[in-house]
Design a protein around this motif. Structure first.
Motif, PDB file in Angstrom:
ATOM      1  N   GLU A   1       0.861  -1.171   0.000  1.00  0.00           N
ATOM      2  CA  GLU A   1       0.000   0.000   0.000  1.00  0.00           C
ATOM      3  C   GLU A   1       0.902   1.226   0.000  1.00  0.00           C
ATOM      4  O   GLU A   1       1.887   1.280   0.732  1.00  0.00           O
ATOM      5  CB  GLU A   1      -0.906   0.029   1.236  1.00  0.00           C
TER       6      GLU A   1
ATOM      7  N   GLY B   1       2.331   3.442  -7.634  1.00  0.00           N
ATOM      8  CA  GLY B   1       1.481   2.276  -7.452  1.00  0.00           C
ATOM      9  C   GLY B   1       0.611   1.965  -8.653  1.00  0.00           C
ATOM     10  O   GLY B   1      -0.502   1.457  -8.502  1.00  0.00           O
TER      11      GLY B   1
ATOM     12  N   LYS C   1      -0.824   4.109 -10.550  1.00  0.00           N
ATOM     13  CA  LYS C   1      -1.857   5.136 -10.729  1.00  0.00           C
ATOM     14  C   LYS C   1      -1.221   6.428 -11.229  1.00  0.00           C
ATOM     15  O   LYS C   1      -0.183   6.866 -10.733  1.00  0.00           O
ATOM     16  CB  LYS C   1      -2.605   5.412  -9.421  1.00  0.00           C
TER      17      LYS C   1
ATOM     18  N   HIS D   1      -5.900   8.728 -13.065  1.00  0.00           N
ATOM     19  CA  HIS D   1      -6.738   8.089 -12.055  1.00  0.00           C
ATOM     20  C   HIS D   1      -7.096   9.048 -10.928  1.00  0.00           C
ATOM     21  O   HIS D   1      -8.078   8.847 -10.224  1.00  0.00           O
ATOM     22  CB  HIS D   1      -6.012   6.870 -11.460  1.00  0.00           C
TER      23      HIS D   1
ATOM     24  N   TYR E   1      -4.414   6.715  -0.347  1.00  0.00           N
ATOM     25  CA  TYR E   1      -3.905   5.362  -0.159  1.00  0.00           C
ATOM     26  C   TYR E   1      -4.156   4.579  -1.438  1.00  0.00           C
ATOM     27  O   TYR E   1      -5.288   4.513  -1.924  1.00  0.00           O
ATOM     28  CB  TYR E   1      -4.596   4.689   1.023  1.00  0.00           C
ATOM     29  N   ILE E   2      -3.092   4.008  -1.988  1.00  0.00           N
ATOM     30  CA  ILE E   2      -3.187   3.206  -3.204  1.00  0.00           C
ATOM     31  C   ILE E   2      -2.767   1.784  -2.848  1.00  0.00           C
ATOM     32  O   ILE E   2      -1.671   1.569  -2.352  1.00  0.00           O
ATOM     33  CB  ILE E   2      -2.267   3.757  -4.312  1.00  0.00           C
ATOM     34  N   ASP E   3      -3.667   0.854  -3.092  1.00  0.00           N
ATOM     35  CA  ASP E   3      -3.393  -0.548  -2.789  1.00  0.00           C
ATOM     36  C   ASP E   3      -3.907  -1.380  -3.961  1.00  0.00           C
ATOM     37  O   ASP E   3      -5.107  -1.658  -4.053  1.00  0.00           O
ATOM     38  CB  ASP E   3      -4.082  -0.952  -1.480  1.00  0.00           C
TER      39      ASP E   3
ATOM     40  N   SER F   1      -5.532  -2.069  -7.186  1.00  0.00           N
ATOM     41  CA  SER F   1      -6.472  -1.285  -7.985  1.00  0.00           C
ATOM     42  C   SER F   1      -7.290  -0.322  -7.122  1.00  0.00           C
ATOM     43  O   SER F   1      -8.025   0.508  -7.627  1.00  0.00           O
ATOM     44  CB  SER F   1      -7.417  -2.209  -8.752  1.00  0.00           C
ATOM     45  N   SER F   2      -7.148  -0.433  -5.810  1.00  0.00           N
ATOM     46  CA  SER F   2      -7.931   0.386  -4.884  1.00  0.00           C
ATOM     47  C   SER F   2      -7.268   1.739  -4.616  1.00  0.00           C
ATOM     48  O   SER F   2      -6.069   1.810  -4.351  1.00  0.00           O
ATOM     49  CB  SER F   2      -8.089  -0.376  -3.562  1.00  0.00           C
ATOM     50  N   VAL F   3      -8.080   2.783  -4.694  1.00  0.00           N
ATOM     51  CA  VAL F   3      -7.624   4.141  -4.388  1.00  0.00           C
ATOM     52  C   VAL F   3      -8.641   4.767  -3.450  1.00  0.00           C
ATOM     53  O   VAL F   3      -9.842   4.720  -3.694  1.00  0.00           O
ATOM     54  CB  VAL F   3      -7.534   5.010  -5.668  1.00  0.00           C
TER      55      VAL F   3
END
Length: 155
Positions: free
Chosen positions: A3, A76, A78, A99, A140-142, A144-146
């Motif tokens: 992350e 990450g 993005k 993104h 927070y970029i994890d 595909s999650s933002v």
């Protein structure tokens, strides 16, 4: 998967609060969305993490001349577009592959998704303006999650 944490700040106008330094601990990157006010702000933030900054309309000091009106950052996986005033956005962020869009200027914190793009204005972390909050943010970029979080900073 790792992350990534990005500290996001804007409109410091030469004032960096201790609370911001605490919130940005463990950041992989810090983004300053303009109206920095003094190169000392950047120097202090760089003690925590690398800093990407853009020049705001009030950044007249010659020590800030190296900063541009816009920046593009990738972290990450993005793609992030950074500018000071969102009203000066002059490209189609979706077709350009971004993104995240980060801006400042209004001193009003905003955190929302539109067409799967995160739009974040951390608000102002500097001197209080009108009755607007003192604030900063983190992204927070994890994978595909933002997600983004706004922080109310009163000290």
């Amino acid at each position: 998967m790792n992350e990534f944490k990005i500290g996001v700040i804007s409109d410091t106008h030469g004032l960096l609060r201790t609370k911001v330094l605490e919130l940005f601990q463990n950041s992989n990157l810090i983004i300053h969305a303009g109206d920095i006010g003094s190169i000392d702000i950047i120097n202090s933030l760089e003690k925590i993490a690398p800093v990407v900054a853009v020049k705001g309309n009030c950044d007249k000091d010659s020590s800030l001349n190296k900063y541009h009106k816009t920046e593009v950052v990738e972290l990450g996986g993005k793609l992030i577009y950074v500018l000071h005033n969102a009203r000066e956005l002059d490209l189609d962020v979706k077709t350009s592959g971004f993104h995240i869009v980060i801006s400042g200027h209004s001193h009003k914190p905003e955190n929302y998704f539109l067409n799967d793009i995160l739009y974040l204005n951390p608000g102002s972390a500097g001197p209080r303006r009108f009755n607007l909050p003192i604030s900063a943010a983190a992204i927070y970029i994890d994978g595909s999650s933002v997600r983004a979080e706004l922080f109310d900073i009163e000290k």
